[in-house]
Design a protein around this motif. Structure first.
Motif, PDB file in Angstrom:
ATOM      1  N   LEU A  26      13.291  -5.503   3.109  1.00  0.00           N
ATOM      2  CA  LEU A  26      13.369  -4.188   2.468  1.00  0.00           C
ATOM      3  C   LEU A  26      12.365  -4.086   1.324  1.00  0.00           C
ATOM      4  O   LEU A  26      11.715  -3.046   1.146  1.00  0.00           O
ATOM      5  CB  LEU A  26      14.786  -3.926   1.951  1.00  0.00           C
ATOM      6  CG  LEU A  26      15.872  -3.760   3.012  1.00  0.00           C
ATOM      7  CD1 LEU A  26      17.237  -3.668   2.350  1.00  0.00           C
ATOM      8  CD2 LEU A  26      15.609  -2.558   3.885  1.00  0.00           C
ATOM      9  N   TRP A  27      12.214  -5.154   0.560  1.00  0.00           N
ATOM     10  CA  TRP A  27      11.249  -5.197  -0.532  1.00  0.00           C
ATOM     11  C   TRP A  27       9.829  -5.028   0.009  1.00  0.00           C
ATOM     12  O   TRP A  27       9.040  -4.257  -0.546  1.00  0.00           O
ATOM     13  CB  TRP A  27      11.418  -6.524  -1.277  1.00  0.00           C
ATOM     14  CG  TRP A  27      10.406  -6.785  -2.340  1.00  0.00           C
ATOM     15  CD1 TRP A  27      10.397  -6.277  -3.617  1.00  0.00           C
ATOM     16  CD2 TRP A  27       9.249  -7.623  -2.233  1.00  0.00           C
ATOM     17  NE1 TRP A  27       9.302  -6.760  -4.290  1.00  0.00           N
ATOM     18  CE2 TRP A  27       8.578  -7.593  -3.466  1.00  0.00           C
ATOM     19  CE3 TRP A  27       8.725  -8.400  -1.208  1.00  0.00           C
ATOM     20  CZ2 TRP A  27       7.409  -8.303  -3.701  1.00  0.00           C
ATOM     21  CZ3 TRP A  27       7.566  -9.109  -1.446  1.00  0.00           C
ATOM     22  CH2 TRP A  27       6.927  -9.055  -2.680  1.00  0.00           C
ATOM     23  N   LEU A  28       9.515  -5.736   1.099  1.00  0.00           N
ATOM     24  CA  LEU A  28       8.187  -5.599   1.705  1.00  0.00           C
ATOM     25  C   LEU A  28       7.943  -4.174   2.180  1.00  0.00           C
ATOM     26  O   LEU A  28       6.842  -3.635   2.024  1.00  0.00           O
ATOM     27  CB  LEU A  28       8.030  -6.560   2.885  1.00  0.00           C
ATOM     28  CG  LEU A  28       7.717  -8.000   2.549  1.00  0.00           C
ATOM     29  CD1 LEU A  28       7.741  -8.850   3.820  1.00  0.00           C
ATOM     30  CD2 LEU A  28       6.371  -8.116   1.868  1.00  0.00           C
ATOM     31  N   LYS A  29       8.957  -3.560   2.758  1.00  0.00           N
ATOM     32  CA  LYS A  29       8.807  -2.189   3.244  1.00  0.00           C
ATOM     33  C   LYS A  29       8.528  -1.232   2.080  1.00  0.00           C
ATOM     34  O   LYS A  29       7.672  -0.357   2.187  1.00  0.00           O
ATOM     35  CB  LYS A  29      10.060  -1.763   4.005  1.00  0.00           C
ATOM     36  CG  LYS A  29       9.938  -0.402   4.638  1.00  0.00           C
ATOM     37  CD  LYS A  29      11.129  -0.054   5.479  1.00  0.00           C
ATOM     38  CE  LYS A  29      10.950   1.318   6.122  1.00  0.00           C
ATOM     39  NZ  LYS A  29      12.050   1.657   7.004  1.00  0.00           N
ATOM     40  N   ILE A  37       0.090  -3.153   4.064  1.00  0.00           N
ATOM     41  CA  ILE A  37       0.696  -3.627   5.311  1.00  0.00           C
ATOM     42  C   ILE A  37       1.454  -2.472   5.946  1.00  0.00           C
ATOM     43  O   ILE A  37       1.757  -1.471   5.281  1.00  0.00           O
ATOM     44  CB  ILE A  37       1.643  -4.831   5.090  1.00  0.00           C
ATOM     45  CG1 ILE A  37       2.789  -4.455   4.135  1.00  0.00           C
ATOM     46  CG2 ILE A  37       0.866  -6.029   4.558  1.00  0.00           C
ATOM     47  CD1 ILE A  37       3.844  -5.526   3.969  1.00  0.00           C
ATOM     48  N   ARG A  38       1.764  -2.618   7.209  1.00  0.00           N
ATOM     49  CA  ARG A  38       2.513  -1.571   7.911  1.00  0.00           C
ATOM     50  C   ARG A  38       3.967  -1.584   7.468  1.00  0.00           C
ATOM     51  O   ARG A  38       4.568  -2.642   7.323  1.00  0.00           O
ATOM     52  CB  ARG A  38       2.441  -1.799   9.415  1.00  0.00           C
ATOM     53  CG  ARG A  38       1.046  -1.581   9.965  1.00  0.00           C
ATOM     54  CD  ARG A  38       1.029  -1.766  11.439  1.00  0.00           C
ATOM     55  NE  ARG A  38       1.834  -0.725  12.071  1.00  0.00           N
ATOM     56  CZ  ARG A  38       1.705  -0.370  13.328  1.00  0.00           C
ATOM     57  NH1 ARG A  38       0.817  -0.969  14.098  1.00  0.00           N
ATOM     58  NH2 ARG A  38       2.462   0.566  13.846  1.00  0.00           N
ATOM     59  N   SER A  39       4.507  -0.404   7.279  1.00  0.00           N
ATOM     60  CA  SER A  39       5.913  -0.307   6.892  1.00  0.00           C
ATOM     61  C   SER A  39       6.816   0.019   8.069  1.00  0.00           C
ATOM     62  O   SER A  39       8.027  -0.052   7.962  1.00  0.00           O
ATOM     63  CB  SER A  39       6.089   0.771   5.814  1.00  0.00           C
ATOM     64  OG  SER A  39       5.753   2.037   6.345  1.00  0.00           O
ATOM     65  N   GLY A  66      17.093   1.450  12.254  1.00  0.00           N
ATOM     66  CA  GLY A  66      15.920   2.091  11.696  1.00  0.00           C
ATOM     67  C   GLY A  66      15.573   1.772  10.264  1.00  0.00           C
ATOM     68  O   GLY A  66      14.507   2.151   9.796  1.00  0.00           O
ATOM     69  N   GLU A  67      16.447   1.096   9.545  1.00  0.00           N
ATOM     70  CA  GLU A  67      16.108   0.746   8.165  1.00  0.00           C
ATOM     71  C   GLU A  67      14.895  -0.190   8.155  1.00  0.00           C
ATOM     72  O   GLU A  67      13.968  -0.017   7.371  1.00  0.00           O
ATOM     73  CB  GLU A  67      17.315   0.076   7.499  1.00  0.00           C
ATOM     74  CG  GLU A  67      17.166  -0.094   6.025  1.00  0.00           C
ATOM     75  CD  GLU A  67      18.446  -0.563   5.368  1.00  0.00           C
ATOM     76  OE1 GLU A  67      18.858   0.086   4.409  1.00  0.00           O
ATOM     77  OE2 GLU A  67      19.026  -1.571   5.815  1.00  0.00           O
ATOM     78  N   ILE A  68      14.923  -1.173   9.039  1.00  0.00           N
ATOM     79  CA  ILE A  68      13.797  -2.081   9.281  1.00  0.00           C
ATOM     80  C   ILE A  68      13.568  -2.109  10.786  1.00  0.00           C
ATOM     81  O   ILE A  68      14.512  -2.274  11.557  1.00  0.00           O
ATOM     82  CB  ILE A  68      14.118  -3.518   8.797  1.00  0.00           C
ATOM     83  CG1 ILE A  68      14.328  -3.560   7.284  1.00  0.00           C
ATOM     84  CG2 ILE A  68      13.035  -4.497   9.216  1.00  0.00           C
ATOM     85  CD1 ILE A  68      13.070  -3.361   6.471  1.00  0.00           C
ATOM     86  N   ASN A  69      12.318  -1.961  11.205  1.00  0.00           N
ATOM     87  CA  ASN A  69      11.986  -2.035  12.628  1.00  0.00           C
ATOM     88  C   ASN A  69      11.325  -3.373  12.911  1.00  0.00           C
ATOM     89  O   ASN A  69      10.266  -3.667  12.368  1.00  0.00           O
ATOM     90  CB  ASN A  69      11.053  -0.890  13.023  1.00  0.00           C
ATOM     91  CG  ASN A  69      11.725   0.454  12.852  1.00  0.00           C
ATOM     92  OD1 ASN A  69      12.851   0.637  13.272  1.00  0.00           O
ATOM     93  ND2 ASN A  69      11.041   1.381  12.220  1.00  0.00           N
ATOM     94  N   ILE A  70      11.964  -4.173  13.756  1.00  0.00           N
ATOM     95  CA  ILE A  70      11.438  -5.478  14.125  1.00  0.00           C
ATOM     96  C   ILE A  70      10.581  -5.302  15.377  1.00  0.00           C
ATOM     97  O   ILE A  70      11.076  -4.918  16.433  1.00  0.00           O
ATOM     98  CB  ILE A  70      12.570  -6.501  14.397  1.00  0.00           C
ATOM     99  CG1 ILE A  70      13.510  -6.605  13.196  1.00  0.00           C
ATOM    100  CG2 ILE A  70      11.987  -7.853  14.794  1.00  0.00           C
ATOM    101  CD1 ILE A  70      12.923  -7.200  11.958  1.00  0.00           C
ATOM    102  N   ALA A  71       9.283  -5.595  15.249  1.00  0.00           N
ATOM    103  CA  ALA A  71       8.356  -5.455  16.374  1.00  0.00           C
ATOM    104  C   ALA A  71       8.253  -6.745  17.176  1.00  0.00           C
ATOM    105  O   ALA A  71       7.984  -6.713  18.373  1.00  0.00           O
ATOM    106  CB  ALA A  71       6.977  -5.065  15.869  1.00  0.00           C
TER     107      ALA A  71
END
Length: 82
Positions: A26-29, A37-39, A66-71
């Protein structure tokens, strides 16, 4: 690459380590634009116990929708069974 320093279960029971790692994502986003970097997509990986944490983070991200999207997930011999 970011390697979070998470609390160990010896002193901090579950879900402390999982929360530490997820909060780092979440911090990175939040700082994605500053860090260039991509969010919208994250890659998670881990080795041994870190691989298990990685799997748990991916499941938490899926459950929170959707809070964090893991690719991409990159487990390296994860400790996820017995």
């Amino acid at each position: 690459m970011v390697a979070p320093e998470y609390r160990l279960s010896i002193k901090h029971p579950y879900p402390a380590a999982l929360d530490d790692c997820y909060n780092m994502l979440l911090w990175l986003k939040r700082l994605a634009k500053t860090l260039r970097i991509r969010s919208d997509e994250s890659i998670v990986g881990g080795q041994s116990a870190g691989g298990a944490l990685m799997a748990a983070i991916a499941l938490k991200a899926r459950d929170l929708q959707g809070e964090i999207n893991i690719a991409l997930q990159m487990p390296i011999h994860p400790m996820i069974d017995h």
